[in-house]
Scaffold this motif. Structure first.
Motif, PDB file in Angstrom:
ATOM      1  N   SER A  31       0.857  -1.200   0.000  1.00  0.00           N
ATOM      2  CA  SER A  31       0.000   0.000   0.000  1.00  0.00           C
ATOM      3  C   SER A  31       0.882   1.235   0.000  1.00  0.00           C
ATOM      4  O   SER A  31       1.874   1.291   0.731  1.00  0.00           O
ATOM      5  CB  SER A  31      -0.839   0.066   1.275  1.00  0.00           C
ATOM      6  N   CYS A  32       0.492   2.219  -0.799  1.00  0.00           N
ATOM      7  CA  CYS A  32       1.226   3.481  -0.765  1.00  0.00           C
ATOM      8  C   CYS A  32       0.931   4.176   0.561  1.00  0.00           C
ATOM      9  O   CYS A  32      -0.223   4.352   0.932  1.00  0.00           O
ATOM     10  CB  CYS A  32       0.800   4.366  -1.933  1.00  0.00           C
ATOM     11  N   GLY A  33       1.981   4.543   1.242  1.00  0.00           N
ATOM     12  CA  GLY A  33       1.823   5.168   2.558  1.00  0.00           C
ATOM     13  C   GLY A  33       1.831   6.683   2.467  1.00  0.00           C
ATOM     14  O   GLY A  33       1.836   7.251   1.377  1.00  0.00           O
ATOM     15  N   GLU A  45      10.340   5.353  -5.567  1.00  0.00           N
ATOM     16  CA  GLU A  45      10.367   4.820  -4.197  1.00  0.00           C
ATOM     17  C   GLU A  45       9.527   3.561  -4.082  1.00  0.00           C
ATOM     18  O   GLU A  45       9.941   2.558  -3.518  1.00  0.00           O
ATOM     19  CB  GLU A  45       9.716   5.817  -3.227  1.00  0.00           C
ATOM     20  N   CYS A  46       8.290   3.665  -4.580  1.00  0.00           N
ATOM     21  CA  CYS A  46       7.358   2.560  -4.382  1.00  0.00           C
ATOM     22  C   CYS A  46       7.789   1.320  -5.146  1.00  0.00           C
ATOM     23  O   CYS A  46       7.670   0.209  -4.642  1.00  0.00           O
ATOM     24  CB  CYS A  46       5.942   2.985  -4.776  1.00  0.00           C
ATOM     25  N   SER A  47       8.315   1.503  -6.356  1.00  0.00           N
ATOM     26  CA  SER A  47       8.770   0.334  -7.114  1.00  0.00           C
ATOM     27  C   SER A  47       9.931  -0.339  -6.384  1.00  0.00           C
ATOM     28  O   SER A  47       9.952  -1.559  -6.223  1.00  0.00           O
ATOM     29  CB  SER A  47       9.240   0.745  -8.512  1.00  0.00           C
ATOM     30  N   MET A 104       4.047  -1.083   3.654  1.00  0.00           N
ATOM     31  CA  MET A 104       3.568   0.282   3.365  1.00  0.00           C
ATOM     32  C   MET A 104       4.757   1.235   3.471  1.00  0.00           C
ATOM     33  O   MET A 104       5.399   1.318   4.525  1.00  0.00           O
ATOM     34  CB  MET A 104       2.489   0.687   4.373  1.00  0.00           C
ATOM     35  N   GLN A 105       5.048   1.909   2.376  1.00  0.00           N
ATOM     36  CA  GLN A 105       6.231   2.772   2.384  1.00  0.00           C
ATOM     37  C   GLN A 105       5.900   4.128   2.982  1.00  0.00           C
ATOM     38  O   GLN A 105       4.746   4.556   3.056  1.00  0.00           O
ATOM     39  CB  GLN A 105       6.792   2.881   0.969  1.00  0.00           C
ATOM     40  N   ILE A 106       6.952   4.813   3.411  1.00  0.00           N
ATOM     41  CA  ILE A 106       6.802   6.177   3.935  1.00  0.00           C
ATOM     42  C   ILE A 106       7.601   7.111   3.035  1.00  0.00           C
ATOM     43  O   ILE A 106       8.811   6.912   2.829  1.00  0.00           O
ATOM     44  CB  ILE A 106       7.367   6.265   5.382  1.00  0.00           C
TER      45      ILE A 106
HETATM   46 ZN    ZN Z   1       3.156   4.402  -4.101  1.00  0.00          ZN
END
Ligand code: ZN
Ligand code: AMP
Length: 478
Positions: free
Chosen positions: A27-29, A212-214, A65-67
């Motif tokens: 999930s995108c944080g 970032e998310c990838s 979940m990334q920050i």
């Molecule tokens: Zn994302």
């Protein structure tokens, strides 16, 4: 059969995990430059419901979940406050974790921070460079979308639509010069960035948001994983770009199921920082609303339906909470050891099946609530024919489904503690006197004592076996 609406195909599809019994979920944080607002919280409550239901179904989910702790906004605001990026974003990350805890959202298994994964991002950019998907302009590195055959599939965009769809934030932060829709992978250092840069093999600068998310999803979940979530605003360009970068780097399909939650609106406009039409959980607490009522508000509407937020929502949420608390309180007071109602097991089984079936259907939450309310009504009708052990069974069942809902047991606990605190010496004395008056059939006095007790914020419900004491308006302003 578990089914989800997959944004990638715009169809309801059966969920088939890559590895039997396991789910890789990303999930995108939040971007931690401020407190999150209720719209953001809707996205996190949605993924919490999804995760809880997967667990209820027996899946082992690994949730990441990334920050986002480096971008234009975090840099701008940390500088305005005269703080380092890490110190500044630490504060809002901590606040975010506090907020989700208050909403009884289970913490993700991994919460990677962008600034701690620069190496992985550099490796990814190098792969993209090697595969011929990048170009440099003014020392920044861009992703060339014309090179990626399926670009825009998730958003169902035709090439000519791409410019129209790009939002202001994206144009500013992630797009470059050569082609309006190419997006930045690595942003060269500019003097406004101050000390916020990394000196790396691909140059001095910082990563683009999409990158970032990838990088972080693939690090923790592998190059191909099951489910990716976020709000619908992320379909384009963020998720569209995540797919392009990841698939261009690995040559593999990135994600099987894309699940997007609809927006929380205020006056029919998206709740967002830029429109200044937002509330945070802290605002609600200041207004004395219980955080779990917000959880009920956000959970009880289907995740793909728009929700126009008003404070009236709290009344309905309160009624739902009270329904459960009342139900459980009444069960606690059952003392009957004799009767054995044969219908109870049937009702529990029936409800359990219907509950699972409702949520299997792309998390049909309204149906799931309806099924439970029907069950409670049926049980209430049988109340005086239920024995103690059956009452225990029913309670256990309610707590089982609460593994998915995530508010009943917690509110019930708080309610009991609140009730205990309310039972002052004075109230205990009044209750005793009232019991005595009733035994002596002095109903006038008993009534007078009841009114006194009610005046102190409590309610008495007389039953065959005695009485049940309840708190009046426990979830009123707290
Ligand atoms: Zn994302
Ligand atoms: P952001 O910090 O803006 O990247 O947002 C974090 C998450 O909240 C993303 O999944 C967004 O799609 C989601 N989000 C933002 N605003 C809303 C809203 N008003 N309603 C529902 N979800 C939202």
């Amino acid at each position: 059969m578990l089914k989800f609406f997959n944004t990638l195909t715009r169809k309801i599809e059966e969920f088939r995990p890559i590895k039997k019994g396991k789910v890789g979920l990303y999930s995108c944080g939040p971007t931690v430059y401020d407190f999150v607002h209720l719209g953001n919280l809707r996205a996190y409550v949605f993924v919490d419901l999804l995760k809880r239901f997967l667990k209820y179904k027996g899946f082992k989910a690994k949730h990441v979940m990334q920050i986002t702790d480096v971008d234009d906004k975090t840099i701008r605001d940390s500088q305005a406050k005269g703080k380092g990026l890490k110190e500044f974003t630490d504060f809002y990350l901590k606040a975010f974790l506090e907020d989700i805890k208050e909403l009884n959202i289970k913490e993700p298994d991994f919460i990677p921070r962008a600034i701690e994964h620069i190496r992985e991002m550099v490796v990814l950019v190098k792969k993209l460079e090697k595969n011929g998907y990048t170009y440099r302009a003014n020392n920044s590195i861009y992703f060339k979308i014309s090179q990626f055959k399926n670009y825009g599939q998730l958003a169902q965009l035709e090439k000519q639509d791409l410019k129209k769809g790009a939002s202001g934030r994206v144009l500013k932060d992630e797009y470059g010069k050569e082609e309006a829709n190419d997006f930045v992978l690595w942003k060269a250092w500019q003097k406004e960035d101050g000390e916020n840069f990394w000196q790396t093999e691909i140059g001095k600068g910082r990563p683009g948001w999409h990158l970032e998310c990838s990088a972080m999803s693939m690090k923790y979940l592998g190059e191909h994983f099951d489910i990716h979530t976020g709000g619908t605003d992320l379909i384009f360009p963020h998720h569209t770009n995540e797919i392009a970068q990841s698939e261009a780097a690995t040559g593999k399909k990135f994600v099987n199921y894309w699940l997007h939650n609809a927006h929380l609106l205020v006056d029919n406009q998206k709740m967002s920082k830029s429109l200044s039409n937002f509330y945070t959980l802290r605002d609600l607490k200041e207004k004395k609303y219980h955080p779990l009522l917000l959880r009920i508000i956000l959970i009880k509407i289907h995740y793909r339906q728009l929700l126009n937020f008003t404070f009236n929502e709290f009344e309905e949420a309160k009624a739902i909470a009270e329904k459960f608390i009342n139900f459980l309180t009444n069960l606690d007071f059952i003392q009957n050891k004799e009767s054995n109602n044969l219908k109870i097991d049937f009702l529990i089984n029936h409800c359990q099946n219907a509950f699972g079936k409702a949520l299997d259907d792309d998390l049909n939450i309204s149906q799931a609530f309806a099924v439970i309310f029907d069950f409670m009504n049926e049980i209430n009708k049988l109340a005086d024919r239920i024995n103690v052990s059956q009452a225990g069974k029913i309670k256990k069942f309610i707590f089982e489904i609460d593994e998915v809902f995530g508010f009943i047991e917690k509110l019930d606990d708080e309610y009991k503690k609140f009730l205990e605190k309310k039972k002052s010496v004075e109230i205990k004395q009044l209750l005793k006197e009232r019991q005595k008056a009733r035994e002596l059939k002095d109903f006038a006095l008993a009534d007078e004592l009841r009114k006194k007790i009610e005046g102190l914020g409590l309610l008495i419900e007389d039953t065959k076996e005695g009485f049940i004491l309840k708190v009046r308006d426990f979830l009123g302003k707290i």
